[in-house]
Write an enzyme that holds these catalytic residues in place. Structure first.
Site, short mmCIF file in Angstrom:
data_model
loop_
_atom_site.label_atom_id
_atom_site.label_comp_id
_atom_site.label_asym_id
_atom_site.label_seq_id
_atom_site.Cartn_x
_atom_site.Cartn_y
_atom_site.Cartn_z
N HIS A 1 0.83 -1.21 0.00
CA HIS A 1 0.00 0.00 0.00
C HIS A 1 0.87 1.26 0.00
O HIS A 1 0.64 2.19 -0.78
CB HIS A 1 -0.91 -0.04 1.24
N HIS B 1 1.72 4.25 -2.97
CA HIS B 1 1.64 5.72 -2.83
C HIS B 1 2.84 6.40 -3.51
O HIS B 1 2.70 7.45 -4.10
CB HIS B 1 1.66 6.13 -1.35
ZN ZN Z 1 -2.56 5.17 2.12
#
Ligand code: ZN
Length: 172
Positions: A130, A134
């Site tokens: 995750h 980003h």
């Molecule tokens: Zn996040």
């Protein structure tokens, strides 16, 4: 140290690819410390630099075992699959179902620019992927399966209140 403002989904900065870090300057050291503080303040398990408006490949994670600083992290192995709820400090109050690898190995540098490898399963694997997403300008809402859902807090006291409220509704 200071708490930084977290950018929200829809902010263009979250769609941009972050630049590689060549050295840790005092300014970046401050950024890392601020990111850790900001993550804890917001009760998150991870935070990436673009979420505080900085387009550098830096992320911090804490899945309950202390803070992990990741500079220039790269997934070098990924296998298995897990499908489950995921949230993001840039999408407050919401969760969604996302499929991720169940196990990953990541190569990164720490805050002293020492290379290390970290292996994670389940929540840690999810957090690693995750946060690295980003750094490439991706938010989980792009790959969510179905709709985003409101976070439900598992607070027994609140639960009781809800039961009482519905009971009194029934009487009316
Ligand atoms: Zn996040």
């Amino acid at each position: 140290m200071a708490i930084r403002q977290i950018r929200l989904d829809g902010d263009e900065i979250l769609t941009k690819k972050c630049r590689v870090v060549k050295e840790i300057t005092p300014r970046q050291e401050e950024l890392i410390n601020d990111m850790i503080e900001t993550m804890y303040d917001a009760d998150g398990v991870g935070l990436a630099a673009p979420q505080v408006g900085v387009l550098r490949r830096i992320a911090v994670i804490d899945v309950g075992e202390g803070p992990i600083v990741l500079v220039n992290p790269e997934v070098i192995e990924a296998d298995g699959e897990q499908t489950g709820q995921e949230g993001c400090l840039s999408v407050p109050g919401k969760v969604g179902i996302v499929t991720r690898p169940n196990h990953v190995k990541v190569k990164a540098y720490n805050e002293k620019m020492e290379e290390f490898e970290i292996e994670g399963e389940e929540l840690l694997a999810r957090a690693l992927v995750h946060e690295i997403d980003h750094l490439d300008g991706h938010v989980y809402t792009e790959i969510v399966e179905g709709d985003l859902m409101d976070v439900t807090y598992e607070n027994p006291e609140e639960g009781e209140e809800e039961v009482n409220a519905s009971l009194s509704d029934d009487k009316q």
